[in-house]
Design a protein around this motif. Structure first.
Motif, PDB file in Angstrom:
ATOM      1  N   THR A 131       0.931  -1.234   0.080  1.00  0.00           N
ATOM      2  CA  THR A 131      -0.192   0.004  -0.213  1.00  0.00           C
ATOM      3  C   THR A 131       0.843   1.136   0.206  1.00  0.00           C
ATOM      4  O   THR A 131       0.411   2.604  -0.414  1.00  0.00           O
ATOM      5  N   MET A 132       2.031   1.194   0.406  1.00  0.00           N
ATOM      6  CA  MET A 132       2.746   2.605   0.675  1.00  0.00           C
ATOM      7  C   MET A 132       3.825   2.712  -0.359  1.00  0.00           C
ATOM      8  O   MET A 132       4.559   1.647  -1.072  1.00  0.00           O
TER       9      MET A 132
ATOM     10  N   GLY B 135       9.185   3.375  -9.170  1.00  0.00           N
ATOM     11  CA  GLY B 135      10.278   3.913  -8.487  1.00  0.00           C
ATOM     12  C   GLY B 135       9.859   5.187  -7.870  1.00  0.00           C
ATOM     13  O   GLY B 135       8.517   5.626  -7.902  1.00  0.00           O
ATOM     14  N   THR B 136      10.750   6.071  -7.421  1.00  0.00           N
ATOM     15  CA  THR B 136      10.691   7.422  -6.863  1.00  0.00           C
ATOM     16  C   THR B 136      11.175   8.306  -7.974  1.00  0.00           C
ATOM     17  O   THR B 136      11.908   7.769  -8.792  1.00  0.00           O
ATOM     18  N   PRO B 137      11.010   9.860  -7.880  1.00  0.00           N
ATOM     19  CA  PRO B 137      11.726  10.582  -8.661  1.00  0.00           C
ATOM     20  C   PRO B 137      13.171  10.282  -8.669  1.00  0.00           C
ATOM     21  O   PRO B 137      13.858  10.874  -9.490  1.00  0.00           O
ATOM     22  N   LYS B 138      13.757   9.769  -7.497  1.00  0.00           N
ATOM     23  CA  LYS B 138      15.180   9.914  -7.403  1.00  0.00           C
ATOM     24  C   LYS B 138      15.695   8.564  -7.696  1.00  0.00           C
ATOM     25  O   LYS B 138      16.698   8.356  -7.822  1.00  0.00           O
TER      26      LYS B 138
ATOM     27  N   GLU C  99       4.501   7.290  -8.875  1.00  0.00           N
ATOM     28  CA  GLU C  99       3.650   6.575  -7.491  1.00  0.00           C
ATOM     29  C   GLU C  99       2.499   6.569  -7.339  1.00  0.00           C
ATOM     30  O   GLU C  99       1.677   7.522  -7.687  1.00  0.00           O
ATOM     31  N   GLN C 100       1.744   5.555  -6.596  1.00  0.00           N
ATOM     32  CA  GLN C 100       0.335   5.309  -6.352  1.00  0.00           C
ATOM     33  C   GLN C 100       0.338   4.385  -5.375  1.00  0.00           C
ATOM     34  O   GLN C 100       0.836   3.250  -5.616  1.00  0.00           O
ATOM     35  N   SER C 101      -0.352   5.090  -4.209  1.00  0.00           N
ATOM     36  CA  SER C 101      -0.512   4.171  -3.261  1.00  0.00           C
ATOM     37  C   SER C 101      -1.431   2.687  -3.576  1.00  0.00           C
ATOM     38  O   SER C 101      -2.516   3.103  -4.077  1.00  0.00           O
ATOM     39  N   GLY C 102      -1.027   1.609  -3.192  1.00  0.00           N
ATOM     40  CA  GLY C 102      -1.849   0.553  -3.842  1.00  0.00           C
ATOM     41  C   GLY C 102      -1.524   0.031  -5.067  1.00  0.00           C
ATOM     42  O   GLY C 102      -2.077  -0.966  -5.454  1.00  0.00           O
ATOM     43  N   TYR C 103      -0.343   0.791  -5.813  1.00  0.00           N
ATOM     44  CA  TYR C 103      -0.347   0.085  -7.108  1.00  0.00           C
ATOM     45  C   TYR C 103      -1.550   0.042  -8.027  1.00  0.00           C
ATOM     46  O   TYR C 103      -2.320   0.949  -7.881  1.00  0.00           O
TER      47      TYR C 103
END
Length: 299
Positions: free
Chosen positions: A122-123, A157-160, A186-190
């Motif tokens: 979820t995170m 991924g993240t922006p980094k 990024e999306q909580s829960g994909y």
């Protein structure tokens, strides 16, 4: 081909154990890490118990299963577990404070070249990237339960995150028999859990309100849609501890009293040792749950 040969899976619950064995079955050297010798003993049993499922679903031989087992080792010491790791896959409980502490500890002992990936359901990864000490080598890699059959791997991924690291994990997912699902932001829960969790919560809400019992809710969904399982059968497969941790976080954020009631009922079941399929009992009993009986849908 990737350069990922040695994989450490941190957390040996239902999904962590599956990820570990699937990686070993696919030829990787795997170390399973957990916090105590007792947890390690349970992990060994959990992984051994995958034999019948792999034989049934993938039609493999005992010798093929044993070859995978031979590539798995275990450790309750984090530094030892990650000493040779090219990749650490974190599959620990869905509690932010536990994950923050884990990544702080991991960053202090892992080799500089090691990639970190979270299986958080979820995170988003940016929540924990500061603690990793290597945001360019950190991303999420989310597996679906029963990884040998439901073989998606959602990669976020993240922006980094270094694009080369992202591509390496896409290739790794393919090497262990997964279908890489590449998320663009990024999306909580994909994707999977953004669809699945509201569905499971809807079932639990009906149960908590007393509208119908779990089997009736499952029967209705299965009969009306042709699905092989309803929400409570899926909760058993996911594991009630994971469902509880996710539900507790969501109910605390939303202050939804009905969801809080459902979470309390899950806690009562967990305290009674009813963990779902892994313990032999949850909403159904195993190995032959009622929803697999052809007569189950006779209302």
């Amino acid at each position: 081909m990737t350069t990922i040969d040695h994989v450490t899976v941190a957390g040996s619950g239902v999904l962590g154990s599956q990820i570990a064995y699937q990686s070993a079955y696919s030829g990787k050297s795997v170390t399973v890490y957990d916090i105590s010798d007792d947890a390690i003993a349970k992990a060994q049993e959990r992984i051994r118990n995958l034999r019948s499922l792999y034989k049934k679903d993938l039609n493999i031989t005992d010798s093929q299963f044993e070859a995978g087992l031979a590539r798995v080792q275990y450790s309750s010491d984090l530094a030892t577990a990650v000493a040779d790791a090219d990749l650490v896959i974190e599959a620990i409980p869905e509690k932010p404070e536990i994950k923050h502490d884990f990544y702080t500890q991991l960053a202090a002992v892992a080799p500089a070249n090691t990639i970190f990936a979270s299986n958080s359901s979820t995170m988003v990864p940016s929540l924990f990237m500061a603690e990793t000490g290597r945001p360019e080598k950190f991303l999420n890699l989310h597996f679906a339960n029963q990884v040998w059959l439901n073989n998606t791997a959602e990669i976020m991924g993240t922006p980094k995150t270094d694009p080369a690291v992202y591509d390496e994990i896409v290739a790794f997912a393919r090497e262990i028999g997964m279908v890489p699902i590449q998320l663009k932001k990024e999306q909580s829960g994909y994707i999977l859990n953004s669809l699945l969790i509201p569905f499971l919560n809807a079932g639990q809400t009906l149960w908590a309100k007393g509208v119908a019992d779990p089997q009736t809710i499952d029967k209705t969904w299965m009969k009306a849609t042709g699905a092989p399982q309803g929400p409570f059968a899926i909760l058993d497969i996911v594991g009630l501890r994971t469902a509880y941790n996710i539900g507790a976080t969501l109910s605390n954020q939303s202050h939804d009293e009905t969801l809080q009631t459902a979470v309390s009922r899950l806690k009562e079941m967990i305290d009674a040792g009813k963990l779902g399929r892994e313990s032999g009992e949850g909403f159904y009993t195993y190995p032959n749950p009622a929803y697999e009986d052809p007569k189950f849908l006779e209302m």
